[in-house]
Design a protein around this motif. Structure first.
Motif, short mmCIF file in Angstrom:
data_model
loop_
_atom_site.label_atom_id
_atom_site.label_comp_id
_atom_site.label_asym_id
_atom_site.label_seq_id
_atom_site.Cartn_x
_atom_site.Cartn_y
_atom_site.Cartn_z
N GLU A 14 33.54 30.70 36.37
CA GLU A 14 33.78 29.27 36.19
C GLU A 14 33.90 28.57 37.53
N VAL A 23 31.38 24.21 35.21
CA VAL A 23 30.46 25.19 34.62
C VAL A 23 31.27 26.41 34.17
N ILE A 25 30.10 30.27 32.84
CA ILE A 25 29.09 31.26 32.47
C ILE A 25 29.85 32.41 31.83
N ARG A 50 23.35 21.31 42.15
CA ARG A 50 23.23 21.94 40.83
C ARG A 50 22.15 23.01 40.84
N ASP A 52 20.25 26.60 39.99
CA ASP A 52 20.24 27.59 38.93
C ASP A 52 20.98 28.81 39.46
N GLN A 65 21.83 30.61 34.42
CA GLN A 65 22.37 29.31 34.03
C GLN A 65 21.62 28.25 34.82
N ALA A 68 23.49 24.74 37.22
CA ALA A 68 24.92 25.03 37.25
C ALA A 68 25.58 24.19 38.34
N TYR A 69 26.78 24.50 38.68
CA TYR A 69 27.50 23.80 39.75
C TYR A 69 28.03 24.82 40.73
#
Length: 141
Positions: A14, A23, A25, A50, A52, A65, A68-69
């Protein structure tokens, strides 16, 4: 019914911004229990805000993901390994939050994209340092 004895653990990654989760996962049953496991979470592209993110276990991409962040602050706090703010030791649910029970070898953070080939070199280096057979990564997933 009571939880069965699990043979695999769930991986949760996270990123939070203050009190807002940016985010999460979650890859259920991704980590074999009682076995050395190489986990790499790496940006797939160079998007600074952001990217992937790939989740790679023992050299195999198990989850991606998109958009993502990454943490955006220079200085972060509440950075946890194997700890959950929501751990409940009394839950009967199979996938309840638990504390990490194991050892961590060679934790790294990079400020750039980690290529697939670099990830495999890191994996092979770790296998060598731990005295594990190099075929381990290709036979485990």
């Amino acid at each position: 019914p009571p939880a069965k004895t699990a043979s695999r653990a769930t991986l949760i990654y996270e990123v939070w911004d203050q009190k807002l989760r940016k985010v999460q996962i979650k890859v259920n049953r991704a980590i074999p229990l009682g076995e050395w496991t190489h986990i790499l979470i790496a940006a797939k592209n160079s998007d600074a805000m952001r990217p992937d993110l790939n989740v790679i276990i023992n050299g195999n991409i198990v989850f991606t993901q998109e958009q993502a962040y990454l943490p955006q602050a220079k200085i972060t706090s509440h950075n946890y390994f194997g700890k959950s703010n929501w751990a409940n030791d009394f839950s009967d649910y199979e996938l309840r939050d638990e504390l990490f029970k194991g050892a961590i070898f060679d934790f790294r953070m990079y400020s750039s994209v980690v290529s697939e080939s670099k990830g495999k070199r890191i994996l092979q280096w770790g296998l060598g340092k731990l005295g594990l057979d190099n075929s381990y990564a290709s036979t485990t997933s």
